[in-house]
Motif scaffolding. Sequence first.
Motif, PDB file in Angstrom:
ATOM      1  N   LYS A  48       3.968   6.067  -6.497  1.00 35.40           N
ATOM      2  CA  LYS A  48       2.544   6.339  -6.660  1.00 35.40           C
ATOM      3  C   LYS A  48       2.188   6.317  -8.136  1.00 35.40           C
ATOM      4  O   LYS A  48       2.865   6.941  -8.949  1.00 35.40           O
ATOM      5  N   THR A  53      -1.156  -1.094  -5.599  1.00 31.67           N
ATOM      6  CA  THR A  53      -1.153  -0.056  -6.634  1.00 31.67           C
ATOM      7  C   THR A  53      -1.355  -0.665  -8.024  1.00 31.67           C
ATOM      8  O   THR A  53      -1.990  -0.048  -8.885  1.00 31.67           O
ATOM      9  N   TRP A  84      -5.026  -1.312  -8.416  1.00 31.94           N
ATOM     10  CA  TRP A  84      -5.708  -0.030  -8.664  1.00 31.94           C
ATOM     11  C   TRP A  84      -5.516   0.391 -10.120  1.00 31.94           C
ATOM     12  O   TRP A  84      -6.478   0.801 -10.787  1.00 31.94           O
ATOM     13  N   ALA A  90      -3.943   8.009  -2.593  1.00 34.27           N
ATOM     14  CA  ALA A  90      -2.631   7.445  -2.258  1.00 34.27           C
ATOM     15  C   ALA A  90      -2.365   7.511  -0.757  1.00 34.27           C
ATOM     16  O   ALA A  90      -1.789   6.590  -0.170  1.00 34.27           O
TER      17      ALA A  90
END
Length: 304
Positions: free
Chosen positions: A111, A262, A265, A120
């Motif tokens: 994460k 991820t 992001w 998440a």
Amino acid sequence: MAKIVVFDEYGGPEVLRLAEIPDPEPGAAQVRIRVRAAGVQPIDCATRRGDLATYRPLPFPIRLGNEVAGVVDRVGEGVTGFAAGDEVIAFLSLQGYAEAVVVPAGQVARKPEKMSWAEAGVLTASGQTACTALDELRVGPADTLLVHAAAGGVGSYAVQLAAVRGARVIGTASERNHDYLRSLGATPVSYGPGLADRVRAAAPQGITCALDAIGGEALDVSLELLGVPDRIVTIADWARSAKLGIRRISSERTVAKLDDLTRLWSEGRLRIEVADSIPLSRAADAHRLVESGHVRGKVALVVD
């Protein structure tokens, strides 16, 4: 002991209940995660109602949840990529509504430090489904993609990921979500009678592909606009899509896809919309909210 959410009969949200089980122990190549957040999906509600019982019979009591985020607290034999204390995101099947889960290490990604637990927890299932859909449609810079239910979980991701690929996106949504869709890079159009004409007005050169996340009329409109079902996919309405010859897809989930999400992001190119964060003990309320049909993005169950 770990609390989990289960149900013993099909029905409304009220059938969901808390239960306790011994802490699961990781086997070889597995990790145990203390869950901080889990995503709630429409398919969870469909499973609870019994909509999928014919296609996917399951023994009671049944658990739910296909995506989690949390902290690794134990690793099994042979695991070298993770250690206790690592903050991670994981995909799994029918066990995410829980305080602790055991997951194969090959289904776990790190994460980003600044990503919230709720963000998440709701990323992997809908995010990877959107990736799979765009891959199936071969979406690229020359395309104009129509996304039905574009403000929902899968739709919100699909709009943004298609934009990353250089495509133009037309998104259907209620008027209250039109500004939201514009902020994601889509041209919004409203649901309801006359939808095909509104799409034609928004895309005079025509659409080249369509992703449906709601079913019903949306499938007929997509077929009317494209003429053939070759570049239409749906994640909803099994019966109607089968009659029309439209492919129904499910997510092909991999850590590589999750790592891409991820990364996007972290680069500021993917927004994760969390409609609400609801305690695990109130899973029934989370289902009621999802089934209201008015959720922008995703709903998270959180564990304190």
